[in-house]
Design a protein around this motif. Sequence first.
Motif, PDB file in Angstrom:
ATOM      1  N   ASP A 232      55.567   9.230  61.979  1.00 13.98           N
ATOM      2  CA  ASP A 232      56.385  10.409  61.810  1.00 13.98           C
ATOM      3  C   ASP A 232      56.015  11.538  62.778  1.00 13.98           C
ATOM      4  N   GLY A 233      55.363  11.219  63.843  1.00 14.46           N
ATOM      5  CA  GLY A 233      54.977  12.245  64.803  1.00 14.46           C
ATOM      6  C   GLY A 233      56.152  12.679  65.655  1.00 14.46           C
ATOM      7  N   PRO A 234      56.318  13.982  65.940  1.00 14.90           N
ATOM      8  CA  PRO A 234      57.419  14.459  66.773  1.00 14.90           C
ATOM      9  C   PRO A 234      57.142  14.212  68.259  1.00 14.90           C
ATOM     10  N   TRP A 235      58.205  14.148  69.018  1.00 19.20           N
ATOM     11  CA  TRP A 235      58.055  14.034  70.467  1.00 19.20           C
ATOM     12  C   TRP A 235      57.451  15.320  71.017  1.00 19.20           C
ATOM     13  N   PRO A 236      56.482  15.219  71.901  1.00 19.53           N
ATOM     14  CA  PRO A 236      55.903  16.441  72.489  1.00 19.53           C
ATOM     15  C   PRO A 236      56.888  17.067  73.477  1.00 19.53           C
ATOM     16  N   VAL A 237      57.308  18.270  73.201  1.00 21.70           N
ATOM     17  CA  VAL A 237      58.258  18.974  74.063  1.00 21.70           C
ATOM     18  C   VAL A 237      57.658  20.321  74.461  1.00 21.70           C
ATOM     19  N   THR A 238      58.097  20.824  75.602  1.00 24.02           N
ATOM     20  CA  THR A 238      57.686  22.131  76.110  1.00 24.02           C
ATOM     21  C   THR A 238      58.936  22.995  76.170  1.00 24.02           C
ATOM     22  N   VAL A 239      59.137  23.817  75.155  1.00 26.99           N
ATOM     23  CA  VAL A 239      60.390  24.551  75.002  1.00 26.99           C
ATOM     24  C   VAL A 239      60.404  25.835  75.822  1.00 26.99           C
ATOM     25  N   VAL A 240      59.252  26.478  75.973  1.00 20.57           N
ATOM     26  CA  VAL A 240      59.214  27.814  76.585  1.00 20.57           C
ATOM     27  C   VAL A 240      59.796  27.829  78.000  1.00 20.57           C
ATOM     28  N   PRO A 241      59.445  26.914  78.921  1.00 20.05           N
ATOM     29  CA  PRO A 241      60.024  26.983  80.275  1.00 20.05           C
ATOM     30  C   PRO A 241      61.542  26.848  80.284  1.00 20.05           C
ATOM     31  N   VAL A 242      62.088  25.987  79.416  1.00 21.24           N
ATOM     32  CA  VAL A 242      63.536  25.789  79.411  1.00 21.24           C
ATOM     33  C   VAL A 242      64.251  27.038  78.908  1.00 21.24           C
ATOM     34  N   VAL A 243      63.753  27.640  77.840  1.00 23.41           N
ATOM     35  CA  VAL A 243      64.375  28.862  77.323  1.00 23.41           C
ATOM     36  C   VAL A 243      64.270  29.997  78.339  1.00 23.41           C
ATOM     37  N   ALA A 244      63.108  30.129  78.953  1.00 27.06           N
ATOM     38  CA  ALA A 244      62.933  31.198  79.942  1.00 27.06           C
ATOM     39  C   ALA A 244      63.847  30.992  81.151  1.00 27.06           C
ATOM     40  N   LEU A 245      64.017  29.766  81.597  1.00 30.82           N
ATOM     41  CA  LEU A 245      64.912  29.509  82.736  1.00 30.82           C
ATOM     42  C   LEU A 245      66.363  29.780  82.366  1.00 30.82           C
ATOM     43  N   ALA A 246      66.745  29.462  81.130  1.00 27.71           N
ATOM     44  CA  ALA A 246      68.111  29.783  80.702  1.00 27.71           C
ATOM     45  C   ALA A 246      68.330  31.290  80.649  1.00 27.71           C
ATOM     46  N   LEU A 247      67.334  32.009  80.142  1.00 28.71           N
ATOM     47  CA  LEU A 247      67.441  33.471  80.118  1.00 28.71           C
ATOM     48  C   LEU A 247      67.420  34.059  81.521  1.00 28.71           C
ATOM     49  N   ALA A 248      66.823  33.347  82.476  1.00 29.55           N
ATOM     50  CA  ALA A 248      66.706  33.849  83.844  1.00 29.55           C
ATOM     51  C   ALA A 248      67.990  33.701  84.647  1.00 29.55           C
TER      52      ALA A 248
END
Length: 414
Positions: A232-248
């Motif tokens: 039941d382990g979640p996939w390791p994701v890195t959300v911060v760079p994607v959100v910051a690039l969308a905001l950029a």
Amino acid sequence: MSGLGELDRPGTPNGPAARDERSRQRPHEEGPGTGTPAGGRPGTGRATPAGKRPAPAARRAADPVKALMHRHRDLCERAVDPLEIAAGLEAHGVTDRTAARFRHRDVFSLAEEMYARVPRDTDAPARPTAPPAPRVRGARIALALLPGALCAAAVAGLRLTDGRTRLTVAVVGALAVTLALRATLRRGPLNAGTGPGGTSVCWLVGYALLGDGLLGTALTGGPDGLPDGTADGPWPVTVVPVVALALACAPAAGSAHLFALGARRRLTASRGLTDFSASVRPLLLGTFALFLGALAALLALTGAVLGEPAAYPQALTLGALLLPARLLAVHGFTRASGLVLTATAATEATALAAPFAGRLPGCDLLAAPVEALVAAWGPGGVPATACGIGALVLLAHATRRLTRASAHAPAEHP
């Protein structure tokens, strides 16, 4: 006295009778009341044929500017100001040294003469020059902010849901962000038509989200079923760079607008191609630094809100790669952008596949470079290195291409 009598005799050649005889024989060779032969030049005994003007003393030199105007007739006729002609001439290889052969100090003065001499229809309707309405500018600003807002909303929805609902929110959020980003890149300062390397950009953003976790798991012997080997382990994701690039997207659009506006003003004020290039180069580098500063601030803010590491190396290098690629595409240089984006995506894919290929018998050396890089800088070292090298290549290319006057020629009005 006898000598004078000799001169006055009728048979003497110099006597009055002889002079009268000669005058009667050649009455047509004298100009009326002058000592100049009729139709001829003074001091010559030859007459010019009737109906022809005398040839000038020296031939006039050919008009080189007129020949250049004929060669670039379409450019001169459709130009709305001399700057467009100067940009077009430079695009065809005309430099300040070439302009000196046309008796001008630089390309700008040569373009001014060509613009002044080209014939135009004075009855043609004037081209629209009115600035866009404020509501259109407001709509573009809102459109630039839309991808970041939708991405933040999608991340919030993922944190509030689980199970199938979470999967549905992820799919809908990804689709909404993609459509909003597509609309943003088709309008405003970032509009470049189709744009270069769409598939490569999708891969780069996807790797920023999932690549580091997958690479780290592959180097530690996984994944077996799920990334951490559990049920039941979640996939390791890195959300911060994607959100910051969308905001950029909004800072990127603002930076592109400021660069285009500043380059246009310098094109008006410059009096030579060298001066223009020297003044635009700091503007380009300043625009690049301004965007990276805004992206770093967004990374810090997003990381603080989400409570995750900001991942500065991966996100900053990816942003540094995407901005010059888009600027080059906006100004018509899509080939280099597409090649560099494709090469960067291929490098990341190769690095991700290397640990799996190294598990084959006798293929341990294939994973050695990636293992050494991850051991030194962590999993984020792979995208940071690949995107950083690509960003430096594109930035160097942009300082050559985007500092030319032809890159900032006015667009044709519909």
